[in-house]
Design a protein around this motif. Sequence first.
Motif, short mmCIF file in Angstrom:
data_model
loop_
_atom_site.label_atom_id
_atom_site.label_comp_id
_atom_site.label_asym_id
_atom_site.label_seq_id
_atom_site.Cartn_x
_atom_site.Cartn_y
_atom_site.Cartn_z
N LYS A 162 80.08 29.80 68.35
CA LYS A 162 78.77 30.45 68.47
C LYS A 162 77.80 29.94 67.40
O LYS A 162 76.68 29.55 67.70
CB LYS A 162 78.95 31.96 68.36
CG LYS A 162 77.67 32.76 68.44
CD LYS A 162 77.99 34.24 68.27
CE LYS A 162 76.77 35.09 68.40
NZ LYS A 162 76.40 35.37 69.77
N TYR A 163 78.26 29.90 66.14
CA TYR A 163 77.38 29.47 65.05
C TYR A 163 77.02 27.99 65.13
O TYR A 163 75.87 27.61 64.92
CB TYR A 163 77.99 29.82 63.69
CG TYR A 163 77.94 31.30 63.41
CD1 TYR A 163 76.77 32.03 63.56
CD2 TYR A 163 79.09 31.97 63.01
CE1 TYR A 163 76.74 33.38 63.32
CE2 TYR A 163 79.06 33.33 62.77
CZ TYR A 163 77.88 34.04 62.93
OH TYR A 163 77.85 35.38 62.69
N MET A 209 74.44 27.58 67.89
CA MET A 209 73.09 28.03 67.49
C MET A 209 72.44 27.02 66.54
O MET A 209 71.28 26.64 66.73
CB MET A 209 73.15 29.40 66.82
CG MET A 209 73.38 30.53 67.80
SD MET A 209 73.16 32.15 67.07
CE MET A 209 74.55 32.27 65.96
N VAL A 238 69.08 24.37 67.45
CA VAL A 238 67.84 24.44 66.66
C VAL A 238 67.61 23.10 65.95
O VAL A 238 66.49 22.59 65.93
CB VAL A 238 67.90 25.62 65.66
CG1 VAL A 238 66.74 25.55 64.68
CG2 VAL A 238 67.91 26.94 66.40
N THR A 288 72.13 27.15 72.65
CA THR A 288 71.57 28.07 71.64
C THR A 288 71.01 29.32 72.31
O THR A 288 71.25 30.45 71.84
CB THR A 288 70.49 27.37 70.81
OG1 THR A 288 71.09 26.26 70.14
CG2 THR A 288 69.87 28.29 69.79
N LEU A 289 70.28 29.15 73.39
CA LEU A 289 69.73 30.30 74.11
C LEU A 289 70.84 31.19 74.65
O LEU A 289 70.70 32.43 74.66
CB LEU A 289 68.80 29.84 75.24
CG LEU A 289 67.51 29.14 74.80
CD1 LEU A 289 66.74 28.64 76.03
CD2 LEU A 289 66.63 30.08 73.97
N GLU A 318 73.78 31.55 73.21
CA GLU A 318 74.35 32.24 72.05
C GLU A 318 73.44 33.36 71.56
O GLU A 318 73.90 34.35 71.01
CB GLU A 318 74.63 31.25 70.91
CG GLU A 318 75.62 30.16 71.25
CD GLU A 318 76.98 30.66 71.70
OE1 GLU A 318 77.28 31.87 71.61
OE2 GLU A 318 77.78 29.83 72.14
N TRP A 319 72.16 33.22 71.75
CA TRP A 319 71.20 34.28 71.39
C TRP A 319 71.12 35.37 72.46
O TRP A 319 70.42 36.36 72.28
CB TRP A 319 69.81 33.69 71.17
CG TRP A 319 69.68 32.90 69.91
CD1 TRP A 319 70.50 32.89 68.83
CD2 TRP A 319 68.63 31.98 69.62
NE1 TRP A 319 70.04 32.03 67.88
CE2 TRP A 319 68.88 31.46 68.33
CE3 TRP A 319 67.50 31.55 70.31
CZ2 TRP A 319 68.04 30.52 67.73
CZ3 TRP A 319 66.68 30.63 69.70
CH2 TRP A 319 66.94 30.12 68.42
N LEU A 368 69.81 34.99 75.47
CA LEU A 368 68.58 34.83 76.27
C LEU A 368 68.83 34.06 77.57
O LEU A 368 67.94 33.98 78.41
CB LEU A 368 67.51 34.12 75.45
CG LEU A 368 67.10 34.83 74.16
CD1 LEU A 368 66.16 33.95 73.35
CD2 LEU A 368 66.45 36.17 74.49
N SER A 388 73.02 36.00 80.11
CA SER A 388 73.56 37.23 79.49
C SER A 388 74.18 38.19 80.51
O SER A 388 75.04 38.98 80.16
CB SER A 388 72.47 37.95 78.70
OG SER A 388 71.39 38.29 79.54
#
Length: 175
Positions: free
Chosen positions: A55-56, A59, A63, A105-106, A108-109, A111, A114
Motif C-alpha cells: 500500500k505505501y 502510494m 505520486v 495510488t488512487l 490505495e487512497w 478513490l 473502493s
Amino acid sequence: MIMTHYMELLAMNQPWNLILFMVIPVGMAEALVATEFFTLYWGESKNKYWRLWNKYIGMILGVYFLIVFLYLARIVVPSLTWRGWIDQVAVYAYMLGVVPLFSITLMEWGLLGSGRSEHKRLKIHAVLLIAFLVVSHIAMIFGMVNPTLGGWQEPLPAGYRQMDHSQMNHDRNRP
C-alpha cells in the motif's frame, strides 16, 4: 552516437538523472511487484504486513511518478525536436506509465475501485502493475534503438549543405 531523447535524458547529469528517472521508479515498481507476490503467496496469515508495504509503496510511487510526468510534460517534452517515431515511442511510453501507477495510488487512497471486493481490487492492482511494466519496457527497448533505424536523419550542421550526387555518372570508372 545518435540516441533517443529518452536515453539522452538518462545519460545527462550523471548519475542524478539516471537515479531520478530510472532507478527510483523502476526500483519501487520492482518492490511493488515483490510485495504483490508475497501478498498473494502468504494468504491471510502474514498478508497484512506485505499488504501494508504494498500500500505505501503504491502510494509513494504513484505520486513520485506523477511529479516526474508533470516535469517531463511541462519542461522537457515541449522543448524537444523529435528524432523520428522511435524517439516519440520511447518518450511517450515512459510517460504513459503515469496512468497505471497513479491509478494504483488512487486505489490505495480509496478513490478508485473502493466498492469492489478485496480479491477484485487485488486483481485490478496486479493488472495495473503489469501495464506499467509493459509500457516501461517498451520505453526502455525503443529508448535504446538508434532513431535513424526509423528513417530519421540527423540534420547537417549549420553552413553545410547536402550535395546532390544524382547526376553523377558512376559507370565510366568501370572496365
